[in-house]
Design a protein around this motif. Sequence first.
Motif, short mmCIF file in Angstrom:
data_model
loop_
_atom_site.label_atom_id
_atom_site.label_comp_id
_atom_site.label_asym_id
_atom_site.label_seq_id
_atom_site.Cartn_x
_atom_site.Cartn_y
_atom_site.Cartn_z
N ALA A 76 0.76 -1.20 -0.17
CA ALA A 76 0.13 -0.04 -0.03
C ALA A 76 0.94 1.37 0.01
CB ALA A 76 -0.81 -0.19 1.34
N THR A 95 -4.18 4.27 5.22
CA THR A 95 -3.47 2.96 4.70
C THR A 95 -3.46 2.07 5.86
OG1 THR A 95 -2.21 4.03 2.95
CG2 THR A 95 -1.16 2.11 3.79
N THR A 104 -6.72 -8.45 0.91
CA THR A 104 -5.67 -7.87 0.16
C THR A 104 -5.08 -8.82 -0.88
OG1 THR A 104 -4.02 -9.05 1.68
CG2 THR A 104 -4.79 -6.66 2.40
#
Length: 220
Positions: A76, A95, A104
Amino acid sequence: MAKPAEDEDTRERLKTSAIRLFSRHGIDGISVRAILNDAGVKNSAGIHYYFRTKDDLIRELVQDALKRTRRARNAALDALEARGTPITVRDVVDTILRVETTGTGDPEQRTDLPIGFGHMRFISVMQLNHRDMFIAAVRSEGDNSFERCIEHIATALPDVPRPVVNRRMIFFFQFAQASLSAREAAFVLDPTGGKLWGDPDALDGLTETLTAALYCDIPD
């Protein structure tokens, strides 16, 4: 004799059962037998065969959690840096929170623990009641993504002395961890998340609160 694929499946089932039980009932409240029963492993020596001891299993769970967070957080941060525009405090806070609360695509993410990585309550239990073991695992595993977050926030707050930034980040992670642990527990109790965490703006509200805490004025 079990085949390697069967061994790996059993190993993962034991880890999934352990983190789920530890998250709900604490480390000391769960026996090896409870983990074996939950995972459907009949061999009473299953923990010894796959992990040697309960403590070795716990250490591996902590290392797994740290690895997943580090990989996702670094990915990220890479994306933020690739934009080529200034990174704000809110960007970094968002984040950090999103990494722990959204899928993810990580192949090691537990599919039956749907709230982010599903490990925040486990990490909280470790830090509160087994801090020495947790710190040893952190030191062994390392986490450059944590340092990257601090550097970006320090850059975005040039008027705040670095020692103050460092102290605020410690408070930040403690508050964020407690909040995300409460969120996990809420979704386990009620799939909708309840009144607070079921609100689609809840995470944005948490992001705004934590961002404001990092920006706050320094008393004279």
